[in-house]
Design an enzyme around this catalytic site. Structure first.
Site, mmCIF file in Angstrom:
data_model
loop_
_atom_site.group_PDB
_atom_site.id
_atom_site.type_symbol
_atom_site.label_atom_id
_atom_site.label_comp_id
_atom_site.label_asym_id
_atom_site.label_seq_id
_atom_site.Cartn_x
_atom_site.Cartn_y
_atom_site.Cartn_z
ATOM 1 C CE LYS A 76 -3.697 1.944 2.969
ATOM 2 N NZ LYS A 76 -4.464 1.704 4.212
ATOM 3 C CB SER A 151 -7.874 3.592 3.416
ATOM 4 O OG SER A 151 -6.954 2.973 4.297
ATOM 5 C CB SER A 175 -7.789 0.661 6.316
ATOM 6 O OG SER A 175 -8.456 1.873 6.201
HETATM 7 N N1 GLN Z 1 -12.647 3.980 7.295
HETATM 8 C C1 GLN Z 1 -11.851 4.321 8.423
HETATM 9 C C2 GLN Z 1 -11.405 5.759 8.319
HETATM 10 O O1 GLN Z 1 -11.705 6.368 7.367
HETATM 11 C C3 GLN Z 1 -10.689 3.404 8.545
HETATM 12 C C4 GLN Z 1 -9.469 3.862 7.878
HETATM 13 C C5 GLN Z 1 -8.266 3.054 8.203
HETATM 14 O O2 GLN Z 1 -8.344 2.019 8.863
HETATM 15 N N2 GLN Z 1 -7.117 3.541 7.739
HETATM 16 O O3 GLN Z 1 -10.757 6.284 9.180
#
Ligand code: GLN
Length: 478
Positions: A76, A151, A175
């Site tokens: 990532k 994400s 994420s």
């Molecule tokens: N959807 C969550 C957020 O927007 C999780 C994001 C993550 O785990 N990086 O913060």
């Protein structure tokens, strides 16, 4: 090329001379090119990946290969890899190259893994749909009109669409688990502090954890075993010994499992997701495990607590992107202050700006106690209750996400709806406990449904073994 579902399958063919590491990399690179419309990779490291593959082939031939020879991995765009671009899918890091390699990535390379490329994600890992990337959305390979989750959307689609064997992502509030659920693959967030965060771009440091997306639990266990453990560059990492997780996957224990009643009664939960998870619960009970309903009184507080604390930490962490030290700097500055302001206004996308402002607000002198301090106290209550449940029960099971993959654009105009997509994943993040999403079914549209399991801190051996057991059981019964 044949599709491989685990490194074990790859190694069998490598040993039999059916395939070489070079051929594997060539095939994955072809797949990435053929499926470029998915937008999963921001770039591939062709020459280098092929050179790493050749080196692994040589080591396999002379018996010196590491544990991960034959494993082709994507990372990532939040993980540092020396000499390679790194920008958290943001324009503010445009042109930036890593000066060093993240400890986790270094350990993969040391075991002869191939790093094939850098994967698209939500900007600074903020999002649940991968629509916040400055490089455009990633498409779900099962249905191109739908999101892959986020994400780590690019990382999940890369495994889903056979563009690499496994991906390394990050999980701050879901994420890794939520996109894995949307894409029908395994997504695993270890205990907070199990893997060094050195070289991981910070979003919310007291939540951030490197996680794994793979096709099999066995590969997740193996990758954890390689990446976890003490690191002189991260003083927050756990000093505990690292078990050989991949060798501990057999289990015939009858476990005690709790399912959080309130989750199944939650308003936004899709009926098919609910039925699918409830049927797993019944299957486990029939197999002799104890499965009981438990109460978790804080469900309504977890999303607000998570967003107060993570935006606060983000506003602080992202202060460093000021146009001076890294990446992008505006061309339109008239003085120092306008340079800062314009760089940040032009370089950050709207969601990141929204979170920096929210975080700055909850940390401001007049509101600090009302929001930040309060949220810290609620986090403590959530953690204590979660830990208490996990003393009584070996695992808590719940859906990974309230719905299957939603349509592109469906939630973009409504940030609150998007934040609620995290309702089931953020509990483990607030509590710091390990959690995994495994694919257990499909809805009427053919979209994947994920089951989430949480266990007590450092309970990874049992968590991975039990997840593996459930997947085996589903395959046998199907
Ligand atoms: N959807 C969550 C957020 O927007 C999780 C994001 C993550 O785990 N990086 O913060």
């Amino acid at each position: 090329m044949k599709q491989y579902n685990s490194l074990r399958d790859v190694r069998t063919d490598l040993t039999n001379g059916e395939v070489t590491c070079r051929q594997l990399v060539e095939q994955y690179l072809r797949n990435i090119n053929e499926k470029a419309e998915l937008n999963a990779f921001l770039e591939t490291f062709d020459e280098e990946a092929l050179a790493q593959a050749d080196a692994a082939d040589r080591k396999l031939a002379n018996g010196t290969a590491g544990k991960l020879a034959g494993m082709v991995i994507g990372i990532k765009d939040v993980l540092a890899y020396q000499g390679h671009r790194l920008q958290a899918s943001s324009q503010i890091l445009d042109g930036f190259k890593s000066l060093y390699t993240a400890t986790a990535v270094q350990r993969l390379l040391a075991e002869d893994a191939v790093i094939i490329g850098r994967q698209n994600c939500d900007e600074f890992a903020m999002g649940a749909s991968n629509e916040n990337s400055s490089f455009g959305p990633v498409l779900n390979a099962d249905d191109h009109s739908r999101v892959p989750g986020g994400s780590s959307g690019g990382s999940a689609v890369a495994v889903q669409a056979d563009l690499c064997l496994a991906s390394i992502g990050s999980d701050t509030g879901g994420s890794v688990r939520q996109p894995a659920s949307f894409c029908g693959v395994v997504g695993f967030k270890p205990t907070y502090s199990r893997i060094s965060r050195y070289g991981l771009i910070a979003y919310a440091s007291s939540f951030d954890q490197i996680g794994i997306i793979s096709k099999s639990v066995e590969d997740a266990a193996l990758l954890l075993e390689v990446m976890a453990g003490p690191d002189a560059y991260d003083s927050t990492v756990s000093q505990r010994d690292v078990p050989a997780y991949s060798g501990l996957l057999a289990t015939d224990t009858r476990y005690k499992i709790g399912y959080i009643r309130d989750c199944f009664e939650s308003e936004g939960l899709d009926a098919e997701v609910k039925d699918s998870i409830l049927s797993i619960k019944d299957m486990l009970r029939e197999a002799g495990h104890t499965v009981e309903a438990v109460d978790f009184p804080y469900l309504d507080y977890i999303v607000p607590t998570y967003y107060i604390l993570t935006t606060a930490e983000a506003s602080s962490n992202l202060g460093r992107y000021d146009g001076v030290k890294y990446g992008y700097r505006t061309d339109n500055a008239t003085d120092l202050s306008s340079m800062y302001k314009k760089t940040r206004a032009e370089g950050f996308g709207l969601e990141v700006q929204r979170r920096i402002m929210l975080g700055t607000f909850v940390l401001s002198a007049d509101y600090y106690d009302a929001y930040y301090t309060k949220a810290q106290k609620v986090r403590r209550l959530i953690k204590e209750k979660t830990d208490e449940l996990l003393q009584t029960y070996d695992f808590l099971i719940l859906p990974t996400a309230p719905t299957t993959a939603f349509k592109l654009g469906e939630n973009t105009a409504n940030p609150l709806a998007m934040y609620l997509a995290d309702i089931f994943t953020v509990q483990a993040s607030l509590a710091g406990v390990p959690a995994i999403s495994i694919p257990v079914g499909r809805d009427a549209n053919g979209l994947s449904i994920g089951l989430q399991l949480m266990s007590r801190s450092f309970g990874e051996p049992a968590l991975l073994a039990f997840s593996n057991y459930i997947l085996d059981k589903i395959t046998v019964e199907a």
